[in-house]
Design a protein around this motif. Structure first.
Motif, short mmCIF file in Angstrom:
data_model
loop_
_atom_site.label_atom_id
_atom_site.label_comp_id
_atom_site.label_asym_id
_atom_site.label_seq_id
_atom_site.Cartn_x
_atom_site.Cartn_y
_atom_site.Cartn_z
N ASN A 72 66.94 4.34 107.39
CA ASN A 72 67.87 4.40 106.26
C ASN A 72 67.28 5.16 105.09
OD1 ASN A 72 70.02 2.44 107.28
ND2 ASN A 72 68.20 1.15 107.35
N LEU A 73 68.11 6.01 104.49
CA LEU A 73 67.78 6.70 103.25
C LEU A 73 68.87 6.28 102.26
CD1 LEU A 73 65.70 8.68 102.13
CD2 LEU A 73 67.13 10.56 102.92
N VAL A 74 68.55 5.23 101.51
CA VAL A 74 69.54 4.55 100.66
C VAL A 74 69.41 5.03 99.22
CG1 VAL A 74 70.39 2.29 99.91
CG2 VAL A 74 69.31 2.53 102.16
N CYS A 75 70.53 5.08 98.52
CA CYS A 75 70.53 5.50 97.11
C CYS A 75 71.33 4.52 96.26
CB CYS A 75 71.13 6.89 96.95
SG CYS A 75 70.31 8.19 97.89
N ILE A 76 70.90 4.39 95.01
CA ILE A 76 71.61 3.57 94.03
C ILE A 76 72.13 4.50 92.94
CG2 ILE A 76 71.46 1.61 92.46
CD1 ILE A 76 70.91 0.91 95.42
N GLY A 77 73.43 4.42 92.66
CA GLY A 77 74.05 5.32 91.69
C GLY A 77 74.20 4.69 90.32
N LEU A 78 74.18 5.54 89.31
CA LEU A 78 74.42 5.12 87.92
C LEU A 78 73.59 3.89 87.55
CD1 LEU A 78 78.29 5.63 87.71
CD2 LEU A 78 76.52 7.08 86.70
N ASN A 79 72.30 3.94 87.83
CA ASN A 79 71.46 2.76 87.62
C ASN A 79 70.61 2.83 86.36
OD1 ASN A 79 70.49 0.21 88.36
ND2 ASN A 79 68.67 1.10 89.31
N TYR A 80 70.88 3.80 85.49
CA TYR A 80 70.23 3.86 84.19
C TYR A 80 71.31 3.82 83.13
CZ TYR A 80 65.62 5.05 86.10
OH TYR A 80 64.41 5.01 86.75
N ALA A 81 71.18 2.91 82.18
CA ALA A 81 72.21 2.75 81.17
C ALA A 81 72.45 4.05 80.41
CB ALA A 81 71.82 1.63 80.20
N ASP A 82 71.36 4.78 80.09
CA ASP A 82 71.51 6.02 79.32
C ASP A 82 72.10 7.14 80.16
OD1 ASP A 82 69.12 5.82 80.71
OD2 ASP A 82 67.83 6.31 79.02
N HIS A 83 71.88 7.12 81.47
CA HIS A 83 72.51 8.12 82.34
C HIS A 83 74.00 7.82 82.50
CE1 HIS A 83 73.41 10.80 85.61
NE2 HIS A 83 73.55 9.82 86.50
N ALA A 84 74.36 6.56 82.66
CA ALA A 84 75.78 6.20 82.74
C ALA A 84 76.52 6.66 81.49
CB ALA A 84 75.93 4.69 82.93
N ALA A 85 75.85 6.48 80.34
CA ALA A 85 76.48 6.88 79.08
C ALA A 85 76.71 8.39 79.03
CB ALA A 85 75.60 6.44 77.91
N GLU A 86 75.74 9.20 79.50
CA GLU A 86 75.90 10.65 79.41
C GLU A 86 77.00 11.16 80.32
OE1 GLU A 86 72.69 13.18 80.58
OE2 GLU A 86 72.43 12.23 82.54
N THR A 87 77.27 10.45 81.41
CA THR A 87 78.33 10.88 82.33
C THR A 87 79.68 10.28 81.97
OG1 THR A 87 77.91 9.05 83.87
CG2 THR A 87 76.67 11.09 84.21
N GLY A 88 79.70 9.38 80.97
CA GLY A 88 80.94 8.76 80.57
C GLY A 88 81.42 7.66 81.49
N ALA A 89 80.52 7.19 82.36
CA ALA A 89 80.89 6.15 83.33
C ALA A 89 80.55 4.77 82.78
CB ALA A 89 80.14 6.37 84.64
N PRO A 90 81.31 3.75 83.14
CA PRO A 90 80.98 2.39 82.70
C PRO A 90 79.71 1.90 83.39
CG PRO A 90 82.79 2.36 84.27
CD PRO A 90 82.54 3.80 83.96
N VAL A 91 79.00 0.99 82.76
CA VAL A 91 77.81 0.39 83.35
C VAL A 91 78.24 -0.46 84.54
CG1 VAL A 91 75.91 -1.22 82.97
CG2 VAL A 91 76.51 0.45 81.20
N PRO A 92 77.69 -0.22 85.73
CA PRO A 92 78.11 -0.98 86.91
C PRO A 92 77.80 -2.48 86.79
CG PRO A 92 76.83 0.96 87.53
CD PRO A 92 76.68 0.80 86.05
N LYS A 93 78.68 -3.30 87.32
CA LYS A 93 78.43 -4.74 87.34
C LYS A 93 77.56 -5.15 88.52
CE LYS A 93 82.79 -5.85 84.98
NZ LYS A 93 84.08 -6.58 85.07
N GLU A 94 77.59 -4.35 89.57
CA GLU A 94 76.70 -4.52 90.72
C GLU A 94 76.16 -3.15 91.10
OE1 GLU A 94 78.03 -6.74 94.09
OE2 GLU A 94 79.40 -7.99 92.91
N PRO A 95 75.04 -3.10 91.81
CA PRO A 95 74.51 -1.80 92.22
C PRO A 95 75.52 -0.99 93.03
CG PRO A 95 72.87 -3.51 92.56
CD PRO A 95 74.15 -4.21 92.19
#
Length: 282
Positions: A72-95
């Motif tokens: 498995n080559l697994v990835c977690i998206g939008l896992n930095y609060a400051d990166h979520a902010a720059e993309t305009g995405a809400p902070v995830p409630k779960e990974p």
């Protein structure tokens, strides 16, 4: 320890980096950096070796991905609060969990191929978790017991394919060469706090990302436990844990990679990577 694999793609040998920065050949000791070699017992045996007793690898040899035999080559998206902010995405409630194709795996300094018809290929420096023993439905308290160590990763991404063309993120994440990992696996005992590591990425010498694992929304323990309840993790598996701000998508206006550019990225204590971007030929 710093464990690695070196040699031509598909023919890598196991090795370790000694205190002087010399690559030492482990092929007379273990068949590869994989399986039981990554267990606590396997790592203990390697740690007991005298590096000076091992042959040195040839100077300038290619370095490959630091583990072999992954499932498995697994990835977690939008896992930095400051990166979520720059993309305009809400902070995830779960990974947010997605997968890269195993074909995306590449050595830390291998060329990154810009896919045919790509117009929005982007960069992402990330902390990678390397699994050491099988993990299935483990608790956060048990999670680190299943971690062999950490490495630098570049979660290269085609944003148009990821975001604008429907379906899952995977189609923009799993292209060939889109998962450089290395230069080495740094064992867990040498990384006492994976949640306090500085990280950076440069494109053509210009600093684009400056960040720290301190701003991760979900830490290493949480990620390993969470993923293990959905995907059985095996020795050698790699988890990309997300990126800090400074990706091309987040710039105003956005900036994306073109053939002929270079990326240099690194994480405190884990080493650096350097990649050249090349056009797809086929």
């Amino acid at each position: 320890m710093k464990l690695l694999r070196y040699g031509p793609a598909g023919q890598e040998k196991p090795g370790l980096l000694d205190a002087s920065g010399t690559i030492r050949d482990l092929s007379g000791v273990v068949p590869d950096i994989a399986g039981d070699v990554l267990s606590p017992e396997g790592l203990k045996k390697l740690a007991a070796l005298d590096p000076a007793s091992l042959p040195a690898a040839p100077a300038g040899v290619r370095i490959g991905p630091p583990t072999s035999g992954m499932k498995n080559l697994v990835c977690i998206g939008l896992n930095y609060a400051d990166h979520a902010a720059e993309t305009g995405a809400p902070v995830p409630k779960e990974p947010i969990v997605f997968l890269k194709s195993l074909g995306a795996l590449a050595g830390p300094n291998d060329d990154v191929i810009i896919p045919k018809n790509s117009v929005k290929t982007d960069w992402e420096v990330e902390l990678c978790i390397v699994i050491g023993t099988k993990a299935k439905c483990v608790s956060e308290e048990q999670a680190l017991d299943h971690v062999a160590g950490y490495a630098v990763g570049n979660d290269v991404s085609e944003r148009e394919w990821q975001i604008e063309r429907g379906g899952s993120w995977d189609k923009g994440k799993g292209c060939d060469t889109f998962g450089p990992v290395g230069p080495w696996l740094v064992t867990r005992d040498e990384v006492p706090d994976p949640q306090n590591l500085s990280m950076f990425l440069e494109v053509d010498g210009k600093r684009m990302q400056n960040g720290s694992t301190r701003t991760m929304i979900f830490g290493v323990k949480t990620i390993v436990s969470y993923v293990s309840h959905m995907i059985t993790l095996h020795p050698g598996d790699v988890i990309f844990t997300g990126t800090p701000p400074g990706v091309g998508l987040g710039l105003k206006p956005p900036v994306f990679l073109k053939a002929g550019q270079s990326m240099r990225l690194g994480i405190e204590g884990l080493g650096e990577q350097t990649q050249r971007t090349v056009a797809y030929e086929g």
